[in-house]
Write an enzyme that holds these catalytic residues in place. Structure first.
Site, PDB file in Angstrom:
ATOM      1  CD  GLU A  81      -2.959   1.097   2.281  1.00 35.88           C
ATOM      2  OE1 GLU A  81      -3.239   0.022   2.839  1.00 35.88           O
ATOM      3  OE2 GLU A  81      -3.486   2.186   2.590  1.00 35.88           O
ATOM      4  CE  LYS A 263      -6.430  -0.889   5.187  1.00 38.88           C
ATOM      5  NZ  LYS A 263      -5.387  -0.113   4.509  1.00 38.88           N
ATOM      6  CG  ASP A 279      -1.700 -16.947  11.743  1.00 41.33           C
ATOM      7  OD1 ASP A 279      -2.380 -16.118  11.112  1.00 41.33           O
ATOM      8  OD2 ASP A 279      -2.102 -18.097  11.993  1.00 41.33           O
ATOM      9  CG  HIS A 378      -3.132   8.145   0.058  1.00 42.33           C
ATOM     10  ND1 HIS A 378      -3.506   6.832  -0.082  1.00 42.33           N
ATOM     11  CD2 HIS A 378      -2.858   8.292   1.369  1.00 42.33           C
ATOM     12  CE1 HIS A 378      -3.475   6.241   1.087  1.00 42.33           C
ATOM     13  NE2 HIS A 378      -3.085   7.110   1.996  1.00 42.33           N
TER      14      HIS A 378
END
Ligand code: NDP
Length: 424
Positions: A81, A263, A279, A378
């Protein structure tokens, strides 16, 4: 002597590799492995999973200057990302200047459960099981003796009546798994306990399995950032801090925001979990369950202000049962390299770095959201991804990115049209 990381992002890949080498963070072999971009071989991949037909790569980056409990780390990040590494690097640098993170492991045990059903008298069964607690713990340890030799093993056993559409009697086993995450250890121990638990409860066992809701593996990271590190202008710095506190309160109150807030935290945590061979599904499941431990799904981090000392204070607690041994950790050369870069941390130390990096990532996201907005940072990276997707060569990318940004709104079609124009 350690060099200053300033300008690292602007260097070429070759220059970055040379810089990392000059920092003497790894052994010669690990540096060679990094320079040769050594990855998981298909032969090892075939041992790890099923139906393997290839391997899959992702960008491998570093976030420098992460200061946790007085120790500085160069943190490996695996993420595709755009902006995530830049944001974490920016935040870590500010937080380092402000004194760094303080992190604490409250406890480190894993919990597993055996669910019993069709138990005729749950109270009586509860008493019968608890009266045999010492014997049951011994039985669990005998099922996995190597962890006892390593200083770990079964530490506690509790029983609870749980009712939903059906009635269950649930036996929880608490195990010190040392440097491993412990899924297989727990599962082996729980399987071994099933016959005894069925006999003691006179019920049936439905399953015996590790729980990812690792409430015995909580880790807290905190940081205190003087307002002056947020902006050179005093008023603006104070306003930024106030807005970040409000953003934190918003994530406590609204689950729609909380999900996105968390998130963003996992942008950093997952990147480091993947880099260290952990994991990430297991950690995500546990953390999201913990985010709703009081019955409402909330943001995992909290930001407050100390008006007397003029500081913004960040704090985050979550389950972090990570491993430095077991699973695929020793098998993937990239993971071996990550552990070297981090200076071979213990599982407890790694857990503290991971929660701290999650808080750093959250700091950067909130600061951007309440000031310039997230799109500002971004845009350039998004334009770069589009340029690459449109098929631009390395030489064409900078010009195409510049033209896309000048367009203000852009998409793949626009990138393709502009590229065609340049080439004609
Ligand atoms: P392993 O099964 O690999 O067990 C840990 C291994 O590490 C053991 O072989 C142990 O050796 C070895 N080891 C070496 N040094 C140490 C040390 N100091 N402390 C502890 N162990 C040491 O891994 P886990 O049991 O941790 O299971 C992790 C894997 O299970 C992950 O791949 C995960 O994806 C998967 N998994 C996850 C589940 C879940 O999250 N719900 C469910 C099922 C699987 P020795 O045996 O000699 O002690």
């Amino acid at each position: 002597m350690k060099k200053n990381w300033n300008g690292f992002a602007k260097k070429s890949i070759q220059e970055r590799l040379e810089f990392v080498k000059s920092q003497a963070l790894t052994s010669m072999e690990a540096q060679e492995s990094l320079e040769q971009n050594e990855n998981l071989s298909i032969a090892v991949a075939d041992q790890l999973s099923e139906n393997v037909v290839g391997t899959f790569s992702l960008p491998y980056s570093v976030v420098p200057e992460v200061l946790v409990n007085g120790q500085e780390y160069t943190v490996p990040y695996v993420t595709e990302e755009p902006s995530v590494v830049a944001a974490a690097s920016f935040a870590s640098k500010i937080i380092k200047r402000a004194g760094g993170f303080t992190a604490q492991v409250h406890q480190r045990q894993m919990i597993g459960q055996v669910a019993l059903y069709q138990v005729p008298d749950r109270d009586k069964a509860c008493q019968a099981i608890l009266s045999q607690k010492a014997e049951l713990l011994e039985q669990a340890n005998q099922a996995y003796p190597s962890i006892v030799k390593r200083g770990g093993g079964a530490r506690g056993l509790t029983v609870e009546k749980i009712s939903g559409d059906a009635d269950f009697l649930v036996v929880y086993l608490h195990v010190d798994t040392q440097e491993a995450m412990g899924a297989n250890m727990l599962n082996t121990m729980l399987e071994a306990l099933k016959p005894s638990l069925e006999a003691l409860s006179q019920g049936q066992s439905l399953m015996g399995i590790l729980s990812n809701y690792a409430t015995d593996s909580l880790v807290t990271a905190t940081c205190r950032i003087a307002f002056r590190y947020l902006s050179r202008q005093k008023d603006e710095a104070r306003e930024l801090a106030e807005k970040m506190v409000l953003a934190s309160q918003f994530a406590q109150a609204d689950p729609y925001r909380a999900a996105t807030h968390n998130k963003g935290i996992f942008n950093g945590i997952d990147a480091l979990l993947i880099a260290t061979g952990n994991d990430w599904r297991a950690i995500e499941a546990g953390a999201h369950a913990y985010a709703s431990h009081d019955g409402v799904y909330r943001g995992l981090s909290r930001w407050t202000m100390d008006l007397e000392t003029e500081e913004l204070i960040g704090e985050m607690t979550m389950p972090m049962p990570v491993a430095t041994k077991g699973g695929s950790i020793g098998l993937n050369p990239r993971v071996v390299l990550s552990n070297e870069l981090l200076g071979h941390p213990s599982a407890k130390e790694l857990a503290q770095i991971i929660v701290s990096i999650g808080l750093a990532q959250n700091f950067a996201a909130l600061k951007a959201l309440v000031s310039t907005g997230i799109q500002h940072g971004h845009m350039k990276l998004q334009a770069k991804s589009l340029a690459l997707l449109a098929g631009a060569t390395e030489a064409e990318v900078p010009k195409l990115v510049e033209s896309l940004i000048a367009e203000k709104t852009f998409n793949l079609e626009k990138a393709q049209t502009l590229l065609k124009k340049f080439r004609s």
